[in-house]
Design a protein around this motif. Structure first.
Motif, mmCIF file in Angstrom:
data_model
loop_
_atom_site.group_PDB
_atom_site.id
_atom_site.type_symbol
_atom_site.label_atom_id
_atom_site.label_comp_id
_atom_site.label_asym_id
_atom_site.label_seq_id
_atom_site.Cartn_x
_atom_site.Cartn_y
_atom_site.Cartn_z
ATOM 1 N N PRO A 1 -0.624 6.585 -8.484
ATOM 2 C CA PRO A 1 -1.628 7.535 -8.959
ATOM 3 C C PRO A 1 -2.614 7.915 -7.859
ATOM 4 N N ALA A 2 -3.072 9.169 -7.904
ATOM 5 C CA ALA A 2 -4.098 9.652 -6.979
ATOM 6 C C ALA A 2 -5.425 9.674 -7.715
ATOM 7 N N ILE A 3 -6.429 9.051 -7.132
ATOM 8 C CA ILE A 3 -7.762 9.036 -7.735
ATOM 9 C C ILE A 3 -8.628 9.999 -6.937
ATOM 10 N N VAL A 4 -9.079 11.049 -7.601
ATOM 11 C CA VAL A 4 -9.865 12.092 -6.942
ATOM 12 C C VAL A 4 -11.242 11.527 -6.584
ATOM 13 N N THR A 5 -11.642 11.670 -5.324
ATOM 14 C CA THR A 5 -12.964 11.218 -4.901
ATOM 15 C C THR A 5 -13.956 12.381 -4.897
ATOM 16 N N TYR A 6 -13.516 13.543 -4.417
ATOM 17 C CA TYR A 6 -14.327 14.755 -4.497
ATOM 18 C C TYR A 6 -13.467 15.960 -4.160
ATOM 19 N N THR A 7 -13.970 17.138 -4.459
ATOM 20 C CA THR A 7 -13.288 18.383 -4.149
ATOM 21 C C THR A 7 -14.248 19.299 -3.402
ATOM 22 N N ALA B 1 1.496 9.549 -10.875
ATOM 23 C CA ALA B 1 2.706 9.792 -10.085
ATOM 24 C C ALA B 1 3.642 10.694 -10.881
ATOM 25 N N GLY B 2 4.109 11.761 -10.250
ATOM 26 C CA GLY B 2 5.003 12.705 -10.906
ATOM 27 C C GLY B 2 4.302 13.766 -11.739
ATOM 28 N N GLN B 3 2.999 13.642 -11.924
ATOM 29 C CA GLN B 3 2.266 14.617 -12.742
ATOM 30 C C GLN B 3 2.111 15.932 -11.989
ATOM 31 N N SER B 4 2.165 17.005 -12.736
ATOM 32 C CA SER B 4 2.004 18.347 -12.200
ATOM 33 C C SER B 4 1.048 19.098 -13.112
ATOM 34 N N THR B 5 0.070 19.788 -12.519
ATOM 35 C CA THR B 5 -0.881 20.553 -13.308
ATOM 36 C C THR B 5 -1.317 21.785 -12.521
ATOM 37 N N PHE B 6 -1.728 22.801 -13.230
ATOM 38 C CA PHE B 6 -2.230 24.014 -12.597
ATOM 39 C C PHE B 6 -3.748 23.974 -12.578
ATOM 40 N N LEU B 7 -4.360 24.265 -11.416
ATOM 41 C CA LEU B 7 -5.811 24.371 -11.335
ATOM 42 C C LEU B 7 -6.280 25.702 -11.900
ATOM 43 N N LEU B 8 -5.517 26.756 -11.654
ATOM 44 C CA LEU B 8 -5.773 28.105 -12.177
ATOM 45 C C LEU B 8 -4.420 28.710 -12.525
ATOM 46 N N HIS B 9 -4.305 29.327 -13.690
ATOM 47 C CA HIS B 9 -3.030 29.995 -13.975
ATOM 48 C C HIS B 9 -3.107 30.927 -15.179
ATOM 49 N N LEU C 1 -2.099 28.344 -9.144
ATOM 50 C CA LEU C 1 -2.231 27.329 -8.108
ATOM 51 C C LEU C 1 -1.952 25.967 -8.747
ATOM 52 N N GLN C 2 -0.883 25.326 -8.291
ATOM 53 C CA GLN C 2 -0.401 24.093 -8.909
ATOM 54 C C GLN C 2 -0.632 22.881 -7.992
ATOM 55 N N VAL C 3 -0.951 21.736 -8.611
ATOM 56 C CA VAL C 3 -1.085 20.466 -7.905
ATOM 57 C C VAL C 3 -0.024 19.521 -8.457
ATOM 58 N N ILE C 4 0.714 18.882 -7.541
ATOM 59 C CA ILE C 4 1.780 17.950 -7.924
ATOM 60 C C ILE C 4 1.549 16.635 -7.183
ATOM 61 N N ASN C 5 1.662 15.519 -7.883
ATOM 62 C CA ASN C 5 1.630 14.221 -7.221
ATOM 63 C C ASN C 5 3.074 13.830 -6.934
ATOM 64 N N ALA C 6 3.494 14.054 -5.688
ATOM 65 C CA ALA C 6 4.862 13.762 -5.273
ATOM 66 C C ALA C 6 4.999 12.337 -4.725
ATOM 67 N N ARG D 1 0.835 -1.208 0.000
ATOM 68 C CA ARG D 1 0.000 0.000 0.000
ATOM 69 C C ARG D 1 0.863 1.248 0.000
ATOM 70 N N GLN D 2 1.914 1.243 0.824
ATOM 71 C CA GLN D 2 2.794 2.412 0.894
ATOM 72 C C GLN D 2 3.593 2.603 -0.397
ATOM 73 N N SER D 3 3.871 1.523 -1.086
ATOM 74 C CA SER D 3 4.689 1.634 -2.297
ATOM 75 C C SER D 3 3.927 2.252 -3.465
ATOM 76 N N VAL D 4 2.600 2.350 -3.365
ATOM 77 C CA VAL D 4 1.819 3.019 -4.420
ATOM 78 C C VAL D 4 1.014 4.195 -3.849
ATOM 79 N N ARG D 5 1.437 4.722 -2.711
ATOM 80 C CA ARG D 5 0.706 5.817 -2.077
ATOM 81 C C ARG D 5 0.936 7.120 -2.827
ATOM 82 N N PRO D 6 -0.155 7.775 -3.229
ATOM 83 C CA PRO D 6 -0.010 9.102 -3.830
ATOM 84 C C PRO D 6 0.119 10.169 -2.745
ATOM 85 N N VAL D 7 0.783 11.258 -3.065
ATOM 86 C CA VAL D 7 0.878 12.398 -2.161
ATOM 87 C C VAL D 7 0.672 13.657 -3.002
#
Length: 163
Positions: free
Chosen positions: A65-71, A112-120, A56-61, A34-40
């Motif tokens: 992969p992170a699966i969005v459940t809600y915002t 994993a490793g993806q970076s994107t801007f929510l607003l920019h 405002l940038q979001v990075i998966n460090a 579980r820890q070896s595939v944990r998104p941050v």
């Protein structure tokens, strides 16, 4: 006690010990997997010196992969819904039309490793031009992203650092 009873008792103790070792080893292995595939997911505000962007940038460090459940979106302390088209329009109504927006709907995946801007904006930071936008993303707007790993059920949360 006869020798057969002692042998049977010893065999039972050894079997129970082996069962316990096997159980703890399996549990440790599952936790490691579980820890070896944990998104941050990490959110940060950028003033665009290196990347020539302001936003405002979001990075998966993390490693998976992170699966969005809600915002959850809050503007001036009030909940205004999820990070969708309606919220984008409400948040950016007083800003220039050429502001770029990226949605994170439930089920969206941030690799994993993806970076994107929510607003920019795609330009260098200019205090006079970007003051209202910078005020928006540093003081007025809070976007919380709730997400999980491939295993599911964790309810991790990312939000911008508070000033």
């Amino acid at each position: 006690m006869n020798p057969d009873t002692i042998t049977a008792a010893a065999a039972t103790v050894i079997a129970l010990g082996s069962l316990w070792v096997s159980y703890t080893q399996t549990r440790s292995s599952q936790q490691h997997n579980r820890q070896s595939v944990r998104p941050v997911l990490v959110m940060r505000r950028i003033k665009g010196w290196e990347e020539r962007k302001v936003g405002l940038q979001v990075i998966n460090a993390g490693l998976g992969p992170a699966i969005v459940t809600y915002t959850v979106v809050r503007l001036d302390g009030q909940d205004i819904g999820h990070w969708d088209r309606h919220s984008h329009d409400r948040v950016t109504e007083s800003l220039p039309a050429w502001l770029m927006v990226y949605s994170l709907r439930p089920g969206a995946v941030v690799l994993a490793g993806q970076s994107t801007f929510l607003l920019h904006f795609d330009e260098e930071f200019n205090e006079s031009e970007h003051h209202d936008f910078w005020d928006l993303i540093t003081r007025r707007l809070v976007i919380e992203i709730h997400y999980e790993s491939l295993y599911g059920g964790e309810d991790f949360k990312a939000s911008p650092p508070q000033y």
